[in-house]
Write a protein that holds these residues in place. Structure first.
Motif, PDB file in Angstrom:
ATOM      1  N   VAL A 138       0.872  -1.173   0.000  1.00 38.67           N
ATOM      2  CA  VAL A 138       0.000   0.000   0.000  1.00 38.67           C
ATOM      3  C   VAL A 138       0.909   1.222   0.000  1.00 38.67           C
ATOM      4  O   VAL A 138       2.011   1.188   0.552  1.00 38.67           O
ATOM      5  CB  VAL A 138      -0.970   0.026   1.203  1.00 38.67           C
ATOM      6  CG1 VAL A 138      -1.999  -1.077   1.094  1.00 38.67           C
ATOM      7  CG2 VAL A 138      -0.227  -0.077   2.514  1.00 38.67           C
ATOM      8  N   PHE A 139       0.453   2.296  -0.609  1.00 38.63           N
ATOM      9  CA  PHE A 139       1.280   3.486  -0.748  1.00 38.63           C
ATOM     10  C   PHE A 139       0.602   4.675  -0.090  1.00 38.63           C
ATOM     11  O   PHE A 139      -0.618   4.821  -0.160  1.00 38.63           O
ATOM     12  CB  PHE A 139       1.529   3.781  -2.232  1.00 38.63           C
ATOM     13  CG  PHE A 139       2.153   2.631  -2.961  1.00 38.63           C
ATOM     14  CD1 PHE A 139       3.509   2.371  -2.822  1.00 38.63           C
ATOM     15  CD2 PHE A 139       1.395   1.802  -3.752  1.00 38.63           C
ATOM     16  CE1 PHE A 139       4.093   1.299  -3.472  1.00 38.63           C
ATOM     17  CE2 PHE A 139       1.962   0.720  -4.404  1.00 38.63           C
ATOM     18  CZ  PHE A 139       3.318   0.472  -4.264  1.00 38.63           C
ATOM     19  N   SER A 140       1.408   5.509   0.533  1.00 38.03           N
ATOM     20  CA  SER A 140       0.875   6.726   1.139  1.00 38.03           C
ATOM     21  C   SER A 140       1.800   7.893   0.823  1.00 38.03           C
ATOM     22  O   SER A 140       2.993   7.725   0.629  1.00 38.03           O
ATOM     23  CB  SER A 140       0.732   6.549   2.654  1.00 38.03           C
ATOM     24  OG  SER A 140       1.981   6.278   3.246  1.00 38.03           O
ATOM     25  N   SER A 141       1.184   9.068   0.758  1.00 36.54           N
ATOM     26  CA  SER A 141       1.923  10.299   0.470  1.00 36.54           C
ATOM     27  C   SER A 141       1.231  11.434   1.202  1.00 36.54           C
ATOM     28  O   SER A 141       0.021  11.380   1.429  1.00 36.54           O
ATOM     29  CB  SER A 141       1.922  10.578  -1.033  1.00 36.54           C
ATOM     30  OG  SER A 141       2.480  11.842  -1.312  1.00 36.54           O
ATOM     31  N   ASN A 142       1.988  12.454   1.551  1.00 34.74           N
ATOM     32  CA  ASN A 142       1.366  13.625   2.167  1.00 34.74           C
ATOM     33  C   ASN A 142       0.768  14.542   1.110  1.00 34.74           C
ATOM     34  O   ASN A 142       0.184  15.571   1.429  1.00 34.74           O
ATOM     35  CB  ASN A 142       2.366  14.395   3.041  1.00 34.74           C
ATOM     36  CG  ASN A 142       3.514  15.000   2.256  1.00 34.74           C
ATOM     37  OD1 ASN A 142       3.588  14.904   1.041  1.00 34.74           O
ATOM     38  ND2 ASN A 142       4.434  15.623   2.967  1.00 34.74           N
ATOM     39  N   GLY A 143       0.923  14.199  -0.167  1.00 36.40           N
ATOM     40  CA  GLY A 143       0.338  14.972  -1.252  1.00 36.40           C
ATOM     41  C   GLY A 143       1.117  16.217  -1.635  1.00 36.40           C
ATOM     42  O   GLY A 143       0.696  16.975  -2.492  1.00 36.40           O
ATOM     43  N   GLU A 144       2.277  16.409  -1.012  1.00 36.02           N
ATOM     44  CA  GLU A 144       3.088  17.584  -1.320  1.00 36.02           C
ATOM     45  C   GLU A 144       3.944  17.305  -2.544  1.00 36.02           C
ATOM     46  O   GLU A 144       4.624  16.297  -2.622  1.00 36.02           O
ATOM     47  CB  GLU A 144       3.987  17.905  -0.128  1.00 36.02           C
ATOM     48  CG  GLU A 144       4.816  19.143  -0.305  1.00 36.02           C
ATOM     49  CD  GLU A 144       5.674  19.436   0.923  1.00 36.02           C
ATOM     50  OE1 GLU A 144       6.759  20.016   0.733  1.00 36.02           O
ATOM     51  OE2 GLU A 144       5.277  19.077   2.038  1.00 36.02           O
ATOM     52  N   ILE A 145       3.887  18.212  -3.511  1.00 35.00           N
ATOM     53  CA  ILE A 145       4.695  18.050  -4.711  1.00 35.00           C
ATOM     54  C   ILE A 145       6.057  18.716  -4.477  1.00 35.00           C
ATOM     55  O   ILE A 145       6.140  19.754  -3.834  1.00 35.00           O
ATOM     56  CB  ILE A 145       3.990  18.629  -5.963  1.00 35.00           C
ATOM     57  CG1 ILE A 145       4.682  18.152  -7.236  1.00 35.00           C
ATOM     58  CG2 ILE A 145       3.862  20.124  -5.894  1.00 35.00           C
ATOM     59  CD1 ILE A 145       3.869  18.353  -8.494  1.00 35.00           C
ATOM     60  N   HIS A 146       7.103  18.056  -4.942  1.00 34.97           N
ATOM     61  CA  HIS A 146       8.468  18.550  -4.773  1.00 34.97           C
ATOM     62  C   HIS A 146       9.064  18.858  -6.146  1.00 34.97           C
ATOM     63  O   HIS A 146       8.588  18.370  -7.162  1.00 34.97           O
ATOM     64  CB  HIS A 146       9.343  17.487  -4.086  1.00 34.97           C
ATOM     65  CG  HIS A 146       8.776  17.003  -2.798  1.00 34.97           C
ATOM     66  ND1 HIS A 146       8.908  17.683  -1.622  1.00 34.97           N
ATOM     67  CD2 HIS A 146       8.052  15.890  -2.498  1.00 34.97           C
ATOM     68  CE1 HIS A 146       8.316  17.021  -0.646  1.00 34.97           C
ATOM     69  NE2 HIS A 146       7.781  15.926  -1.159  1.00 34.97           N
ATOM     70  N   GLN A 147      10.133  19.630  -6.143  1.00 32.24           N
ATOM     71  CA  GLN A 147      10.852  19.934  -7.379  1.00 32.24           C
ATOM     72  C   GLN A 147      12.337  19.737  -7.114  1.00 32.24           C
ATOM     73  O   GLN A 147      12.875  20.248  -6.131  1.00 32.24           O
ATOM     74  CB  GLN A 147      10.574  21.366  -7.815  1.00 32.24           C
ATOM     75  CG  GLN A 147      11.201  21.714  -9.151  1.00 32.24           C
ATOM     76  CD  GLN A 147      10.850  23.130  -9.599  1.00 32.24           C
ATOM     77  OE1 GLN A 147      10.353  23.930  -8.820  1.00 32.24           O
ATOM     78  NE2 GLN A 147      11.105  23.422 -10.856  1.00 32.24           N
ATOM     79  N   ASN A 148      13.000  18.979  -7.995  1.00 31.48           N
ATOM     80  CA  ASN A 148      14.439  18.763  -7.823  1.00 31.48           C
ATOM     81  C   ASN A 148      15.236  19.888  -8.483  1.00 31.48           C
ATOM     82  O   ASN A 148      14.669  20.825  -9.039  1.00 31.48           O
ATOM     83  CB  ASN A 148      14.863  17.380  -8.356  1.00 31.48           C
ATOM     84  CG  ASN A 148      14.683  17.233  -9.852  1.00 31.48           C
ATOM     85  OD1 ASN A 148      14.501  18.202 -10.591  1.00 31.48           O
ATOM     86  ND2 ASN A 148      14.729  15.998 -10.318  1.00 31.48           N
TER      87      ASN A 148
END
Length: 190
Positions: A138-148
Motif C-alpha cells: 500500500v502506498f501513502s503520500s502527504n500529497g506535497e509536490i516537490h521539485q528537484n
C-alpha cells in the motif's frame, strides 16, 4: 389565519434551503492546497483547449505563458504581448523540452508549460501501483509536490507491506519518488 400560515411556511422553507450549487455537507477537513498552482485561470484549461499563440498575440494567455517561462528559468517581460523576446524564449523552452522549435505555443508546448499544473498525486500513485505490481503493498503520500534541482516535479510515497502491518509492524518497506513523466526511483528518507 390559514392564509398567513399558507404564505409563511413556503417563505421559511426558502430561507432554510441551500442556494443552488451550495454544498450542504460539512467537510471533515480543509481542502488541500496545491502549492504549485499559480491560481491563474489559464492553468485550469486543458492544453488541447488553449489558444495557439505566436508573435503578435496578446492577452491573459500570453501573460500566463510569460509567467511560466520565467518559472522554468527563461527571462522575459510579463506584459501580455507576444513579441520577439517572448518568441525567442519560447523557442529556447521548446529546444530544452525536445519539441519542434517554431516559437509558436501550440498543444505540445502547452502540455510542457502546464506539466506541473496537471501532475496530480492520484496519477503518481496509479503509476507507482502499476509499476511495482505487488498486491501486498500500500502506498501513502502527504500529497506535497516537490521539485528537484533540474526543475522536475515529483511526489514521494511510502510503501508499506500489508502482511507486515497485520503482524504488528510499521510495514514500511521503502520510499519512492514518482515524477511527472512517469519515472519512478527508489528514495532514501532524510
Amino acid at each position: 389565519m390559514r392564509k398567513k400560515w399558507f404564505m409563511t411556511i413556503p417563505a421559511v422553507a426558502l430561507l432554510m434551503s441551500p442556494v443552488a450549487g451550495q454544498s450542504t455537507e460539512a467537510a471533515d477537513s480543509p481542502a488541500p492546497v496545491n502549492e504549485t498552482s499559480t491560481s491563474h485561470p489559464v492553468a485550469d484549461v486543458a492544453p488541447e483547449h488553449q489558444p495557439t499563440l505566436s508573435q503578435g498575440s496578446s492577452g491573459i494567455e500570453v501573460e500566463f505563458v510569460q509567467e511560466k517561462l520565467i518559472y522554468y528559468g527563461f527571462d522575459t517581460d510579463v506584459d501580455g504581448v507576444f513579441g520577439p523576446e517572448t518568441a525567442e524564449q519560447v523557442r529556447q523552452f521548446q529546444s530544452e523540452k525536445g519539441l519542434s522549435i517554431d516559437g509558436v505555443v501550440g498543444i505540445n508546448t502547452w502540455v510542457q508549460l502546464l506539466a506541473n499544473e496537471r501532475f496530480q498525486v492520484g496519477d503518481a500513485k496509479a503509476a507507482l501501483t502499476a509499476e511495482l505490481d505487488n498486491d501486498d503493498l500500500v502506498f501513502s503520500s502527504n500529497g506535497e509536490i516537490h521539485q528537484n534541482d533540474q526543475g522536475e516535479f515529483f511526489y514521494t510515497f511510502k510503501a508499506s507491506s500489508k502482511s507486515l502491518i497485520e503482524d504488528g509492524g510499521s510495514g514500511t518497506v521503502g520510499f519512492y519518488n514518482v515524477y511527472g513523466d512517469g519515472t519512478i526511483e527508489e528514495d532514501v528518507p532524510q
